[in-house]
Scaffold this motif. Structure first.
Motif, PDB file in Angstrom:
ATOM      1  N   ILE A  71       0.830  -1.213   0.000  1.00 31.04           N
ATOM      2  CA  ILE A  71       0.000   0.000   0.000  1.00 31.04           C
ATOM      3  C   ILE A  71       0.862   1.260   0.000  1.00 31.04           C
ATOM      4  CG2 ILE A  71      -1.666   1.340   1.363  1.00 31.04           C
ATOM      5  CD1 ILE A  71      -2.810  -1.395   2.295  1.00 31.04           C
ATOM      6  N   THR A  72       1.894   1.320   0.874  1.00 34.75           N
ATOM      7  CA  THR A  72       2.705   2.547   0.934  1.00 34.75           C
ATOM      8  C   THR A  72       3.521   2.728  -0.348  1.00 34.75           C
ATOM      9  OG1 THR A  72       4.527   1.440   2.088  1.00 34.75           O
ATOM     10  CG2 THR A  72       2.887   2.564   3.460  1.00 34.75           C
ATOM     11  N   VAL A  73       4.015   1.622  -0.913  1.00 34.44           N
ATOM     12  CA  VAL A  73       4.752   1.727  -2.184  1.00 34.44           C
ATOM     13  C   VAL A  73       3.839   2.354  -3.245  1.00 34.44           C
ATOM     14  CG1 VAL A  73       5.659   0.370  -4.120  1.00 34.44           C
ATOM     15  CG2 VAL A  73       6.401  -0.139  -1.805  1.00 34.44           C
ATOM     16  N   PHE A  74       2.608   1.871  -3.286  1.00 37.79           N
ATOM     17  CA  PHE A  74       1.663   2.350  -4.295  1.00 37.79           C
ATOM     18  C   PHE A  74       1.306   3.818  -4.084  1.00 37.79           C
ATOM     19  CE2 PHE A  74      -2.321   2.383  -6.719  1.00 37.79           C
ATOM     20  CZ  PHE A  74      -1.855   1.786  -7.882  1.00 37.79           C
ATOM     21  N   LEU A  75       1.030   4.190  -2.810  1.00 37.70           N
ATOM     22  CA  LEU A  75       0.696   5.591  -2.517  1.00 37.70           C
ATOM     23  C   LEU A  75       1.884   6.502  -2.830  1.00 37.70           C
ATOM     24  CD1 LEU A  75      -1.264   5.220   0.841  1.00 37.70           C
ATOM     25  CD2 LEU A  75      -2.191   5.656  -1.443  1.00 37.70           C
ATOM     26  N   HIS A  76       3.106   6.026  -2.523  1.00 41.38           N
ATOM     27  CA  HIS A  76       4.328   6.762  -2.813  1.00 41.38           C
ATOM     28  C   HIS A  76       4.433   7.018  -4.316  1.00 41.38           C
ATOM     29  CE1 HIS A  76       8.438   8.059  -2.517  1.00 41.38           C
ATOM     30  NE2 HIS A  76       8.948   6.974  -3.086  1.00 41.38           N
ATOM     31  N   MET A  77       4.071   6.012  -5.105  1.00 39.34           N
ATOM     32  CA  MET A  77       4.100   6.166  -6.559  1.00 39.34           C
ATOM     33  C   MET A  77       3.039   7.166  -7.028  1.00 39.34           C
ATOM     34  SD  MET A  77       3.526   3.349  -9.530  1.00 39.34           S
ATOM     35  CE  MET A  77       1.762   3.450  -9.343  1.00 39.34           C
ATOM     36  N   PRO A 120      14.971  16.314 -13.532  1.00 40.09           N
ATOM     37  CA  PRO A 120      16.016  15.314 -13.829  1.00 40.09           C
ATOM     38  C   PRO A 120      15.837  14.008 -13.060  1.00 40.09           C
ATOM     39  CG  PRO A 120      16.789  16.805 -12.141  1.00 40.09           C
ATOM     40  CD  PRO A 120      15.342  17.130 -12.351  1.00 40.09           C
ATOM     41  N   ARG A 121      14.585  13.646 -12.735  1.00 40.78           N
ATOM     42  CA  ARG A 121      14.375  12.503 -11.830  1.00 40.78           C
ATOM     43  C   ARG A 121      13.832  11.255 -12.546  1.00 40.78           C
ATOM     44  NH1 ARG A 121      12.837  17.086  -9.217  1.00 40.78           N
ATOM     45  NH2 ARG A 121      14.247  17.661  -7.538  1.00 40.78           N
ATOM     46  N   GLU A 122      14.073  11.154 -13.869  1.00 36.32           N
ATOM     47  CA  GLU A 122      13.528  10.008 -14.597  1.00 36.32           C
ATOM     48  C   GLU A 122      14.064   8.672 -14.078  1.00 36.32           C
ATOM     49  OE1 GLU A 122      15.138  12.600 -15.880  1.00 36.32           O
ATOM     50  OE2 GLU A 122      14.409  13.153 -17.875  1.00 36.32           O
ATOM     51  N   ILE A 123      15.377   8.654 -13.741  1.00 40.18           N
ATOM     52  CA  ILE A 123      15.959   7.372 -13.320  1.00 40.18           C
ATOM     53  C   ILE A 123      15.428   6.974 -11.946  1.00 40.18           C
ATOM     54  CG2 ILE A 123      18.119   6.154 -12.843  1.00 40.18           C
ATOM     55  CD1 ILE A 123      19.460   7.960 -14.902  1.00 40.18           C
ATOM     56  N   THR A 124      15.184   7.980 -11.089  1.00 37.62           N
ATOM     57  CA  THR A 124      14.589   7.685  -9.786  1.00 37.62           C
ATOM     58  C   THR A 124      13.238   7.012  -9.989  1.00 37.62           C
ATOM     59  OG1 THR A 124      15.524   9.837  -9.198  1.00 37.62           O
ATOM     60  CG2 THR A 124      14.255   8.698  -7.506  1.00 37.62           C
ATOM     61  N   TRP A 125      12.459   7.545 -10.942  1.00 38.86           N
ATOM     62  CA  TRP A 125      11.143   6.978 -11.238  1.00 38.86           C
ATOM     63  C   TRP A 125      11.259   5.550 -11.770  1.00 38.86           C
ATOM     64  CZ3 TRP A 125       5.995   7.536 -10.770  1.00 38.86           C
ATOM     65  CH2 TRP A 125       5.170   6.835 -11.664  1.00 38.86           C
ATOM     66  N   VAL A 126      12.184   5.352 -12.709  1.00 37.27           N
ATOM     67  CA  VAL A 126      12.312   4.021 -13.317  1.00 37.27           C
ATOM     68  C   VAL A 126      12.750   2.992 -12.269  1.00 37.27           C
ATOM     69  CG1 VAL A 126      13.625   2.647 -14.984  1.00 37.27           C
ATOM     70  CG2 VAL A 126      12.699   4.872 -15.651  1.00 37.27           C
ATOM     71  N   THR A 127      13.736   3.366 -11.424  1.00 38.15           N
ATOM     72  CA  THR A 127      14.136   2.420 -10.369  1.00 38.15           C
ATOM     73  C   THR A 127      12.956   2.168  -9.429  1.00 38.15           C
ATOM     74  OG1 THR A 127      15.047   4.255  -9.081  1.00 38.15           O
ATOM     75  CG2 THR A 127      16.597   2.959 -10.398  1.00 38.15           C
ATOM     76  N   GLY A 128      12.145   3.211  -9.207  1.00 39.59           N
ATOM     77  CA  GLY A 128      10.962   3.045  -8.358  1.00 39.59           C
ATOM     78  C   GLY A 128       9.975   2.049  -8.943  1.00 39.59           C
ATOM     79  N   VAL A 129       9.808   2.075 -10.264  1.00 37.24           N
ATOM     80  CA  VAL A 129       8.903   1.121 -10.911  1.00 37.24           C
ATOM     81  C   VAL A 129       9.420  -0.309 -10.713  1.00 37.24           C
ATOM     82  CG1 VAL A 129       7.992   0.335 -13.133  1.00 37.24           C
ATOM     83  CG2 VAL A 129       8.043   2.775 -12.593  1.00 37.24           C
ATOM     84  N   PRO A 143      15.420  -9.920  -2.449  1.00 39.11           N
ATOM     85  CA  PRO A 143      15.962  -8.932  -1.508  1.00 39.11           C
ATOM     86  C   PRO A 143      17.282  -8.328  -1.981  1.00 39.11           C
ATOM     87  CG  PRO A 143      15.196 -10.832  -0.302  1.00 39.11           C
ATOM     88  CD  PRO A 143      15.119 -11.200  -1.759  1.00 39.11           C
ATOM     89  N   ALA A 144      18.147  -9.140  -2.606  1.00 38.20           N
ATOM     90  CA  ALA A 144      19.421  -8.606  -3.104  1.00 38.20           C
ATOM     91  C   ALA A 144      19.161  -7.529  -4.148  1.00 38.20           C
ATOM     92  CB  ALA A 144      20.266  -9.739  -3.690  1.00 38.20           C
ATOM     93  N   LEU A 145      18.212  -7.798  -5.063  1.00 33.47           N
ATOM     94  CA  LEU A 145      17.871  -6.804  -6.080  1.00 33.47           C
ATOM     95  C   LEU A 145      17.267  -5.561  -5.434  1.00 33.47           C
ATOM     96  CD1 LEU A 145      16.353  -9.166  -8.809  1.00 33.47           C
ATOM     97  CD2 LEU A 145      18.456  -7.827  -8.974  1.00 33.47           C
ATOM     98  N   VAL A 146      16.386  -5.785  -4.444  1.00 35.01           N
ATOM     99  CA  VAL A 146      15.736  -4.653  -3.767  1.00 35.01           C
ATOM    100  C   VAL A 146      16.790  -3.761  -3.119  1.00 35.01           C
ATOM    101  CG1 VAL A 146      14.334  -4.016  -1.778  1.00 35.01           C
ATOM    102  CG2 VAL A 146      13.487  -5.724  -3.386  1.00 35.01           C
ATOM    103  N   VAL A 147      17.731  -4.378  -2.396  1.00 37.11           N
ATOM    104  CA  VAL A 147      18.754  -3.585  -1.702  1.00 37.11           C
ATOM    105  C   VAL A 147      19.573  -2.781  -2.703  1.00 37.11           C
ATOM    106  CG1 VAL A 147      20.897  -3.740  -0.377  1.00 37.11           C
ATOM    107  CG2 VAL A 147      18.886  -5.042   0.353  1.00 37.11           C
ATOM    108  N   ALA A 148      19.970  -3.422  -3.806  1.00 40.38           N
ATOM    109  CA  ALA A 148      20.780  -2.737  -4.814  1.00 40.38           C
ATOM    110  C   ALA A 148      20.016  -1.553  -5.414  1.00 40.38           C
ATOM    111  CB  ALA A 148      21.178  -3.724  -5.913  1.00 40.38           C
ATOM    112  N   ILE A 149      18.758  -1.787  -5.768  1.00 44.05           N
ATOM    113  CA  ILE A 149      18.003  -0.726  -6.445  1.00 44.05           C
ATOM    114  C   ILE A 149      17.589   0.362  -5.467  1.00 44.05           C
ATOM    115  CG2 ILE A 149      15.960  -0.243  -7.865  1.00 44.05           C
ATOM    116  CD1 ILE A 149      16.239  -3.011  -9.050  1.00 44.05           C
ATOM    117  N   VAL A 150      17.271  -0.021  -4.212  1.00 46.09           N
ATOM    118  CA  VAL A 150      16.978   1.007  -3.203  1.00 46.09           C
ATOM    119  C   VAL A 150      18.212   1.902  -3.022  1.00 46.09           C
ATOM    120  CG1 VAL A 150      16.626   1.378  -0.719  1.00 46.09           C
ATOM    121  CG2 VAL A 150      15.126  -0.173  -1.957  1.00 46.09           C
TER     122      VAL A 150
END
Lengths: 164, 219
Positions: free
Chosen positions: B95-101, B113-122, B192-199
């Motif tokens: 829910i919070t991930v979705f609301l954050h989006m 200049p925040r396109e990459i932040t958005w893409v990593t967020g997706v 989780p490894a992917l999540v940590v890297a992308i976060v």
């Protein structure tokens, strides 16, 4: 940075520091105590048993020769029932006198076995050697072999298994 | 005394710089919707910690998975609490991930200049759903078993490669020990490894670029 002093009382800064430290420790213990409890929970569970285990008929037990007798008991560990093996050495000293030894070495819990040629109980792990009466002959063990209580009922030898 | 130690460490580690860069950075005047990212991060860390604790008792095997969770819930001190947090935290995190989006989208914060932040967020949204999907099977109860049966069957409808995706996900044609173990592996290691890297990338960009302001009416 000038700090406002109120007539010898504590300063605002040290008050806030104190409150934060206090609340921080409260929160840490509220989280930490359950966490530690969670990790050590199975270690705190005691499974106890207190029973007389039949070893054999008196007429089957020879005089003065250590005889290994094994039995297993099941107990609930975690969500599984698991079997634990026990071994006792019975040495018959007379018609109704026995030595009943645990075969667990008193050094570090390996299993000892009777060696006819050495006339001794020998532990294979660190070369602990016990005499026929369970006493220490040589080796690193701190005390003689542990003994079980026993009794004879209706011509059967029973040993007292107490755990926990 | 403490101050001496801190300055000794600071001189070598640059703690003050890290502190200033991360915590003292300038932010525009924003509203409470801007706390959703932090809330997500907090819940994510909570899921990680409670998840690590659950692996102390959980056994990923069809004959033991359900019993081990039952043991956590009934026998282990505070086991109900740890699993309860992990269970409800998972739903809350989605829910919070979705609301954050949604906040990012409606405030136009995904733009230059925040396109990459958005893409990593997706990607992080997809990974969160992946965590939910793989974690759902682990209790190995009827609901978990059939939910995963249904969800993996959906992949069969993909043209041409559908049956392949299905058997690859399940590790065979039917749900089995292999399915449970690969879902467990994905749930506690791969995702989780992917999540940590992308976060890491996501937060680096938040600190580097700074956060956007609330758009004005004429923007």
């Amino acid at each position: 940075m000038p700090e406002i002093e109120h007539g010898g009382g504590i300063s605002r800064r040290s008050f806030v520091t104190g409150v934060v430290a206090f609340l921080g420790s409260v929160i840490a213990s509220v989280i930490g105590i359950p966490a530690i409890g969670y990790l050590i929970a199975p270690g705190l569970k005691k499974h106890t048993s207190d029973e007389w285990v039949p070893i054999g008929k008196l007429e089957d037990i020879p005089m003065d020769i250590p005889i290994l007798s094994t039995f297993t008991r099941t107990s609930q560990i975690g969500w599984e029932r698991s079997a634990t093996s026990f071994g006792v050495y019975v040495v018959r000293k007379s018609a109704d006198e026995f030595d009943v030894f645990s075969n667990i070495c008193t050094h570090l819990s390996c299993r000892v076995s009777w060696k006819d040629d050495q006339e001794a109980f020998v532990c294979p792990c660190h070369n602990g050697i016990f005499g026929k009466d369970g006493s220490i002959i040589s080796g690193p063990q701190p005390r003689p072999l542990d003994r079980f209580e026993y009794k004879v009922e209706d011509g059967t030898l029973l040993v007292h298994l107490v755990e926990g | 005394m403490a101050a001496k130690w801190i300055s000794w460490l600071d001189e070598r580690l640059g703690l003050t710089t890290i502190y200033r860069t991360i915590l003292d950075r300038k932010v525009p005047k924003v509203n409470w919707f801007f706390t959703l990212g932090s809330a997500t991060l907090f819940l994510g860390v909570l899921q990680g910690l409670t998840g690590i604790f659950l692996t102390v008792y959980y056994v990923p095997h069809p004959e033991q998975a359900y019993d081990s969770i039952n043991y956590i819930m009934t026998e282990v001190s505070f086991g109900w609490l740890i699993r309860g947090i992990h269970h409800w935290g998972a739903s809350l995190l989605v829910i919070t991930v979705f609301l954050h989006m949604l906040r990012t989208f409606f405030y136009g914060a995904y733009k230059y200049p925040r396109e990459i932040t958005w893409v990593t967020g997706v990607f992080l949204l997809l990974l969160t759903l992946g965590m939910g999907f793989t974690g759902y099977l682990l209790p190995w109860n009827q609901r978990a078993f059939w939910a995963t049966t249904v969800a993996t069957s959906i992949t069969e409808t993909v043209p041409f490669i559908g049956p392949f995706i299905n058997t690859a996900l399940r590790g065979g044609t039917e749900l089995s020990t292999l399915t449970l173990v690969r879902f467990f592996s994905a749930h506690i290691w791969i995702l989780p490894a992917l999540v940590v890297a992308i976060v890491g990338i996501h937060l680096y960009l938040v600190v580097r670029i700074g956060i956007s302001h609330v758009p004005a009416k004429d923007e």
